[in-house]
Design a protein around this motif. Structure first.
Motif, mmCIF file in Angstrom:
data_model
loop_
_atom_site.group_PDB
_atom_site.id
_atom_site.type_symbol
_atom_site.label_atom_id
_atom_site.label_comp_id
_atom_site.label_asym_id
_atom_site.label_seq_id
_atom_site.Cartn_x
_atom_site.Cartn_y
_atom_site.Cartn_z
ATOM 1 N N THR A 87 0.841 -1.194 0.000
ATOM 2 C CA THR A 87 0.000 0.000 0.000
ATOM 3 C C THR A 87 0.876 1.244 0.000
ATOM 4 O OG1 THR A 87 -0.259 -0.226 2.426
ATOM 5 C CG2 THR A 87 -1.998 -1.148 1.035
ATOM 6 N N VAL A 88 1.110 1.806 1.181
ATOM 7 C CA VAL A 88 1.830 3.075 1.252
ATOM 8 C C VAL A 88 3.277 2.938 0.793
ATOM 9 C CG1 VAL A 88 2.449 2.763 3.688
ATOM 10 C CG2 VAL A 88 2.293 5.074 2.735
ATOM 11 N N GLY A 89 3.898 1.756 0.995
ATOM 12 C CA GLY A 89 5.268 1.562 0.532
ATOM 13 C C GLY A 89 5.369 1.611 -0.970
ATOM 14 N N ALA A 90 4.428 0.953 -1.664
ATOM 15 C CA ALA A 90 4.432 0.980 -3.127
ATOM 16 C C ALA A 90 4.054 2.358 -3.651
ATOM 17 C CB ALA A 90 3.482 -0.080 -3.672
ATOM 18 N N ALA A 91 3.190 3.078 -2.913
ATOM 19 C CA ALA A 91 2.858 4.448 -3.311
ATOM 20 C C ALA A 91 4.078 5.355 -3.178
ATOM 21 C CB ALA A 91 1.704 4.974 -2.461
ATOM 22 N N TYR A 92 4.812 5.222 -2.065
ATOM 23 C CA TYR A 92 6.031 6.009 -1.865
ATOM 24 C C TYR A 92 7.035 5.731 -2.987
ATOM 25 C CZ TYR A 92 10.480 7.511 0.135
ATOM 26 O OH TYR A 92 11.707 8.096 0.323
ATOM 27 N N ALA A 93 7.160 4.480 -3.371
ATOM 28 C CA ALA A 93 8.114 4.111 -4.426
ATOM 29 C C ALA A 93 7.787 4.787 -5.745
ATOM 30 C CB ALA A 93 8.143 2.596 -4.601
ATOM 31 N N GLY A 94 6.528 5.179 -5.937
ATOM 32 C CA GLY A 94 6.120 5.838 -7.177
ATOM 33 C C GLY A 94 5.783 7.312 -7.000
ATOM 34 N N PHE A 95 6.316 7.963 -5.946
ATOM 35 C CA PHE A 95 6.070 9.377 -5.674
ATOM 36 C C PHE A 95 4.571 9.685 -5.586
ATOM 37 C CE2 PHE A 95 10.451 9.757 -7.152
ATOM 38 C CZ PHE A 95 10.958 10.772 -6.346
ATOM 39 N N ALA A 96 3.801 8.740 -5.050
ATOM 40 C CA ALA A 96 2.350 8.934 -4.953
ATOM 41 C C ALA A 96 1.866 8.937 -3.515
ATOM 42 C CB ALA A 96 1.629 7.839 -5.740
ATOM 43 N N ASP A 97 2.781 8.908 -2.543
ATOM 44 C CA ASP A 97 2.391 8.710 -1.154
ATOM 45 C C ASP A 97 1.589 9.866 -0.586
ATOM 46 O OD1 ASP A 97 5.112 9.640 -1.713
ATOM 47 O OD2 ASP A 97 5.285 10.017 0.430
ATOM 48 N N ARG A 98 1.595 11.030 -1.205
ATOM 49 C CA ARG A 98 0.756 12.137 -0.735
ATOM 50 C C ARG A 98 -0.606 12.134 -1.418
ATOM 51 N NH1 ARG A 98 4.826 17.382 -0.152
ATOM 52 N NH2 ARG A 98 6.318 16.396 1.273
ATOM 53 N N ARG A 99 -0.822 11.177 -2.300
ATOM 54 C CA ARG A 99 -2.064 11.133 -3.078
ATOM 55 C C ARG A 99 -2.913 9.908 -2.757
ATOM 56 N NH1 ARG A 99 -1.539 14.783 -7.464
ATOM 57 N NH2 ARG A 99 0.523 15.757 -7.433
ATOM 58 N N PHE A 100 -2.279 8.754 -2.673
ATOM 59 C CA PHE A 100 -3.016 7.532 -2.369
ATOM 60 C C PHE A 100 -2.087 6.521 -1.720
ATOM 61 C CE2 PHE A 100 -1.825 7.550 -6.904
ATOM 62 C CZ PHE A 100 -1.095 6.377 -7.032
ATOM 63 N N GLY A 101 -2.651 5.439 -1.209
ATOM 64 C CA GLY A 101 -1.864 4.415 -0.532
ATOM 65 C C GLY A 101 -2.246 4.230 0.915
ATOM 66 N N GLN A 102 -2.910 5.240 1.505
ATOM 67 C CA GLN A 102 -3.406 5.161 2.869
ATOM 68 C C GLN A 102 -4.866 5.608 2.905
ATOM 69 O OE1 GLN A 102 0.119 7.609 4.547
ATOM 70 N NE2 GLN A 102 -0.619 6.435 6.280
ATOM 71 N N LEU A 103 -5.556 5.214 3.937
ATOM 72 C CA LEU A 103 -6.882 5.767 4.210
ATOM 73 C C LEU A 103 -6.681 6.824 5.283
ATOM 74 C CD1 LEU A 103 -9.043 2.521 4.100
ATOM 75 C CD2 LEU A 103 -8.613 4.190 2.280
ATOM 76 N N ALA A 104 -6.540 8.059 4.833
ATOM 77 C CA ALA A 104 -6.222 9.174 5.719
ATOM 78 C C ALA A 104 -6.783 10.443 5.109
ATOM 79 C CB ALA A 104 -4.706 9.295 5.907
ATOM 80 N N GLU A 105 -6.973 11.458 5.923
ATOM 81 C CA GLU A 105 -7.518 12.717 5.443
ATOM 82 C C GLU A 105 -6.642 13.296 4.333
ATOM 83 O OE1 GLU A 105 -8.232 15.422 8.633
ATOM 84 O OE2 GLU A 105 -9.528 14.020 9.733
ATOM 85 N N GLY A 106 -7.290 13.693 3.246
ATOM 86 C CA GLY A 106 -6.589 14.264 2.104
ATOM 87 C C GLY A 106 -6.181 13.258 1.052
ATOM 88 N N GLN A 107 -6.258 11.971 1.369
ATOM 89 C CA GLN A 107 -5.872 10.931 0.407
ATOM 90 C C GLN A 107 -7.076 10.524 -0.447
ATOM 91 O OE1 GLN A 107 -2.903 8.327 0.501
ATOM 92 N NE2 GLN A 107 -1.709 10.068 1.214
ATOM 93 N N ARG A 108 -6.783 9.992 -1.617
ATOM 94 C CA ARG A 108 -7.832 9.458 -2.477
ATOM 95 C C ARG A 108 -8.531 8.283 -1.785
ATOM 96 N NH1 ARG A 108 -9.367 12.827 -6.637
ATOM 97 N NH2 ARG A 108 -7.507 13.800 -7.561
ATOM 98 N N ALA A 109 -9.833 8.197 -1.966
ATOM 99 C CA ALA A 109 -10.624 7.144 -1.321
ATOM 100 C C ALA A 109 -10.588 5.882 -2.164
ATOM 101 C CB ALA A 109 -12.056 7.610 -1.104
ATOM 102 N N ASP A 110 -9.435 5.222 -2.167
ATOM 103 C CA ASP A 110 -9.248 3.931 -2.831
ATOM 104 C C ASP A 110 -9.234 2.876 -1.738
ATOM 105 O OD1 ASP A 110 -8.820 5.612 -4.969
ATOM 106 O OD2 ASP A 110 -6.696 5.114 -5.217
ATOM 107 N N PHE A 111 -10.209 1.982 -1.742
ATOM 108 C CA PHE A 111 -10.274 1.006 -0.653
ATOM 109 C C PHE A 111 -10.969 -0.261 -1.100
ATOM 110 C CE2 PHE A 111 -13.999 3.745 -0.217
ATOM 111 C CZ PHE A 111 -15.051 2.866 0.014
ATOM 112 N N LEU A 112 -10.754 -1.308 -0.292
ATOM 113 C CA LEU A 112 -11.361 -2.613 -0.527
ATOM 114 C C LEU A 112 -12.261 -2.971 0.638
ATOM 115 C CD1 LEU A 112 -8.180 -4.656 -1.556
ATOM 116 C CD2 LEU A 112 -9.595 -3.189 -3.009
ATOM 117 N N VAL A 113 -13.345 -3.648 0.322
ATOM 118 C CA VAL A 113 -14.149 -4.326 1.331
ATOM 119 C C VAL A 113 -13.837 -5.809 1.190
ATOM 120 C CG1 VAL A 113 -16.458 -4.771 2.224
ATOM 121 C CG2 VAL A 113 -15.942 -2.568 1.136
ATOM 122 N N ILE A 114 -13.323 -6.427 2.252
ATOM 123 C CA ILE A 114 -12.889 -7.820 2.184
ATOM 124 C C ILE A 114 -13.571 -8.636 3.278
ATOM 125 C CG2 ILE A 114 -10.702 -7.316 1.042
ATOM 126 C CD1 ILE A 114 -9.315 -7.362 3.717
#
Length: 561
Positions: free
Chosen positions: A493-520
């Motif tokens: 999640t956040v590690g792969a986002a960081y690797a692609g300079f995307a960690d401020r945009r998506f990769g976590q469920l946190a305020e300001g992040q894109r709402a990309d999520f799974l229901v499992i």
């Protein structure tokens, strides 16, 4: 006058833009994680109309007022959308449209499957496929053109090995490519020969595959559009919401742009150009902007330093244990590598280096150390695979923040082959996930699809247990390199986002992040390895919109499709 003011107010209200709509997703077992492996649990989240999270709700928080839409999670587990930190997106899609040999357990089974495929496509000029693996077949050698000729001898057949670093051709394909006994091995490649002669045996390794590739009719634009559609279907049902696409061509990029322009690009793509020409044609003077609400960006370039272990192209410090005259195939020398890295870095492009063997990893680390003196700032150098590393070199990953972009599914698949290639005394630095983290290396996990199916939960199970789906070997292979559930989830999640300079945009469920999520269907942080492999993705959401789920939801199969 009063009546006129009221009329003006009414007109303004009628013409004003509609209020943005907020969505509340609550009654969930919400889980997010940061790069340090710290877990945040929550019971709900508020998503704005732009698809960003504006608030997380804890158990005692009151539900906010003025919510336009409400989604009851029914107590199910919600985690961030999973990110495949290394795959080949169009390769995955095109693999859905061609012959798939990845599930074959013997040479004969592969030949039977080819025969059926050829009979079903009598008018297809070339028969294309991928996924064969002589190690899985227990063949003890490469397959031959003669074996293909016995099944299809009237038109060319070209089948990529599972790792993509070798191809298997029949005699018609070899003839179309002009590959004969007089054809020399190209730099960085090898033509397998019939024993006792120079005649081509049928398998071409690494750079030699280009001889046949050049003759294969390229996919049409419509084929590429269909391939992207199929790849997205595979990824979404397996919970993958973003990918790092390694080796993006100009044709690939235009396929993504067509999908984005038409509103058909659901997943997020962090692209790495296949070569300098593609880098400059796509990006021009710098990495592109984020396009389509953070769904597409060209980050940098992918460079190949060596081949793969399975085809004995990985570059090793010492000879192969099962091929004493071979140390692998260098695809770039040190000067070429540094020149290409400098060309990219001078324009702020990120550099991702394919390095599998210990010699290749050392060369990549040497180059990164040298170039870090010339190019400062947040570079996030990446080494892709880092599959076999001399233990003495592992600490060097942390010195310049070099990202270890690794694929846990390779470890159980390649375990026995790795032992044969390296011997028992050179395994300490193989698939060394825990050691990488201990050295301070950022860790990003992926699948290398279509080499492995894009099944992140299968990868997590391997990462925490060092075993395959059969539970073997008992206690795990090199078990000292297993990592925790939290570390595995972070790497997907956040590690792969960081690797692609995307960690401020998506990769976590946190305020300001894109709402990309799974229901499992279960909590991955409480699951055994066996349970982890069985996790079902019930719903996949990207940018606050459900893109998979409901009646479609089902358990992913082992083939990833």
């Amino acid at each position: 006058m009063k009546r006129a003011l009221l009329l003006a107010a009414a007109l303004l209200a009628a013409t004003a833009p509609p209020a943005l709509a907020d969505t509340l997703v609550d009654n969930i077992n919400g889980i997010s994680i940061d790069r340090e492996g710290q877990v945040t649990r929550f019971r709900g989240m508020v998503i704005d109309d732009a698809g960003r999270i504006t608030r997380l709700l804890q158990r005692r928080d009151k539900a906010p007022e003025g919510i336009d839409y409400h989604q009851d999670g029914r107590g199910r587990t919600v985690i961030p959308g999973l990110i495949d930190g290394h795959l080949h997106l169009m390769g995955l899609g095109l693999a859905q449209l061609t012959l798939d040999l990845s599930d074959t357990d013997s040479l004969q089974e592969a030949l039977d499957k080819l025969a059926a495929y050829a009979a079903a496509k009598p008018d297809q000029p070339w028969l294309i496929g991928r996924g064969w693996n002589q190690e899985r077949w227990g063949l003890g050698r490469f397959p031959t053109a003669a074996e293909l000729d016995a099944v299809v001898g009237d038109r060319p057949v070209w089948l990529a090995r599972a790792d993509g670093h070798a191809g298997w051709a029949n005699s018609v394909a070899l003839a179309a490519a002009g590959v004969t006994a007089e054809t020399a091995d190209p730099t960085g490649g090898r033509i397998e020969r019939v024993a006792g002669s120079k005649a081509p045996a049928g398998v071409l390794v690494d750079a030699a595959t280009a001889l046949v590739d050049a003759q294969v009719p390229p996919p049409r634009a419509s084929d590429r559009d269909l391939a992207l559609y199929e790849a997205q279907r595979v990824l979404l049902r397996n919970g993958v919401t973003a990918v790092a696409d390694m080796g993006t061509s100009v044709e690939d990029w235009m396929t993504y742009r067509r999908a984005g322009d038409a509103g058909r690009l659901d997943i997020r793509v962090m692209a790495y150009a296949a070569n300098v020409d593609a880098l400059l044609l796509i990006g021009g003077p710098a990495p592109t902007l984020w396009l389509y609400d953070d769904r597409l960006r060209l980050n940098g370039i992918k460079l190949f330093l060596d081949g793969a272990l399975g085809s004995r192209g990985a570059l090793l410090n010492a000879p192969y244990a099962d091929d004493p005259d071979n140390r692998g195939l260098p695809l770039l020398d040190g000067t070429q590598l540094r020149n290409l890295m400098s060309r990219a870095a001078m324009d702020e492009f990120q550099v991702a280096i394919h390095a599998i063997g210990d010699r290749a990893n050392r060369e990549a680390l040497d180059a990164i150390a040298e170039l870090s003196d010339d190019y400062d700032g947040d570079r996030r150098w990446r080494i892709e695979h880092a599959q076999v590393v001399d233990p003495a070199d592992i600490t060097r990953f942390g010195q310049h923040g070099t990202i270890a972009s690794m694929q846990p599914q390779h470890q159980p698949s390649d375990r026995q082959m790795t032992e044969a290639r390296l011997g028992p005394d050179r395994l300490a630095g193989a698939y060394a996930w825990r050691s990488m983290l201990a050295a301070g290396a950022p860790l990003a996990f992926g699948s290398d699809a279509p080499v492995e199916p894009p099944l992140p939960f299968t990868g997590m199970a391997a990462a925490i247990s060092r075993t395959g789906a059969d539970g073997q070997p008992f206690g795990g292979w090199q078990p000292q390199e297993a990592i925790s559930r939290e570390q595995a989830l972070a790497a997907y999640t956040v590690g792969a986002a960081y690797a692609g300079f995307a960690d401020r945009r998506f990769g976590q469920l946190a305020e300001g992040q894109r709402a990309d999520f799974l229901v499992i269907d279960r909590d991955p942080l409480m699951a055994s390895p066996e349970e982890m492999r069985e996790i079902r993705v019930l719903e996949t959401w990207i940018n606050g919109r459900k893109v998979f789920g409901g009646e479609e939801a089902r358990a992913p199969d082992a083939a990833g499709r």
